[in-house]
Scaffold this motif. Sequence first.
Motif: not given
Lengths: 268, 320
Positions: B185-188, B152-159
Amino acid sequence: MRSEANESRGRAPLSLRLATLGVILFLHVPMAIIFLYAFTTDDATFSFPPPGLTFDWFGVAVHRPDVWQALLLSLRVALIATLAALVLGTLAATAVYRSKFFGREAISFLLLLPLALPGIVSGIALRSAIGMADFPFGFWTIVIGHATFCIVVVYNNVLARYRRTGRSQVEASMDLGADPLQTFRYVILPAIGTALLAGGMLAFALSFDEIVVTTFTAGHEETLPIWMFSQLTKPRQRPVTNVVAVFVIVLTAIPIFLANRLTQGGSE
Amino acid sequence: MSPTRPARDRDSQGPEERPVLLRIASFLYLRPSLVLALLLGPPLVWMIVVYLGSLVFLLIQSFFSLDPFTGQVIRVLTLATYKDLWTPANLDIFFRTATMAAVVTVTTAVLAFPLAYFMARYASTRLKTVLYLAVLLPLWSSYLVRVYAWRLILAKEGILNWFIQQLDLTRVLDLLLRAPVIGGPSLSVSFLGMFIVFVYVWLPYMILPVQAALERVPRSLLEASGDLGARPGQTLRHVTLPLAFPGVIAGSIFTFSLTLGDFVVPYSLGNSSFFIGQAVLSLTGTAFNIPLAAAFTVVPMGIMAFYLVGARTLGAFDAL
């Protein structure tokens, strides 16, 4: 034991207090975020801030049969595994406490091994052995795996309690004419009762959450952690996963609080 | 537990009047080794037959091989499987996993120390209990839930990204993610994200032994160091840290072993470059190559055995 009179060191430096606070926040903020997302109205992504808040997902989760099946299986597995661990762990602790024998030191190590070795090692070892024995994978194979690594938790708790209680009470009971059954019923059991309860609850929490070994021994059964893992990769109604996660956090927090209460001042 | 405590013979009661259980108890009292066997038998048989048996069986399987045509396991002892293990791709997997485990271990040690130090030295009894529970709770609470939280935290649209945007640091993050190896590509979906999550989930396992070790450092020793003219920094470096080291080693057994054997975090946050856990899982689950999977697990087993022997000589077991 520290005497409070020695507490003349005063307050910790600010940097140390900030670092402590930072680590505690790092450990706990992610949990809070799970709670938050259980109420979001967005069920496709993890957008922050949530577009809206709702209680609906709790209702949806209650009506999902897959959630219930996984939860019930996990509870049943944890219950049986805990009972097995209680019996075996107490037996081992009693043996180690009351007698000296060759290889006594190795017992602790042997019991700790399933927790110390990487989970995949235990998992695949049990899987290939069970497969070799032609035992069908399912409920009982999960229980076997869980009981194996739960024994040490009970063992440690009970052994620590034995060491703290000492032998004198048992001797006094016998000297006063109690027979072994009475001694067991009125002296030993009350002395180790809370240690059994604490060990049992920790074993329960351990079993309830285990996924690595379970993945290898579950066959087609789906425990709650396996269900959650499948939701990680192919989610359906994401907030439902959060609702279940909240439930799991609360359900595992209770035994940990209680177990800590019961063993306070000793067997940590 | 069976009634095994010694029975007192009571003259007023003949043996025939005594209940069966008591007679068994008296019978056992005279035979302590039988009692020991009865007590130790069940747990020992369980651990040796079920657990050690499985481990040995696993070890043997790694010396079997898979028939490349039929996919059947050939039960002839051979080193062929170990030769299959020795490919650049697999060596990459070992190297990647061990590096991650080492970096995670060092980071958890660095993060654990201030909290453990605060708990052992400054916290009041009450605050210490609170902090202790605050560490214990995540340690015992669902590991899967905790990994999920970071999704949830690392998602691209996340917190986390939201905060980074608010702070106008997006370019810094992009730069980090564009870095070789740790980026993605993203943190997640990156090693960086995986590293954060590993540190998060295993940190409590490091805090507790370090705190226990620091707790045992006698206050008089620190006072002596101060009296002899050492500045607080010197006392920390030359007295406290060396004494806390066995605790760090004890904690590292967990952080290292847990990272070596994990597949949940790499599956949830990783890309296509495997870790040991994933490799073993896919070899048993989809490829049905149990011999190779067994050989795969021999490596972390060997690393851990090596590690445990080293830890023992460093005195880490006293700190457990």
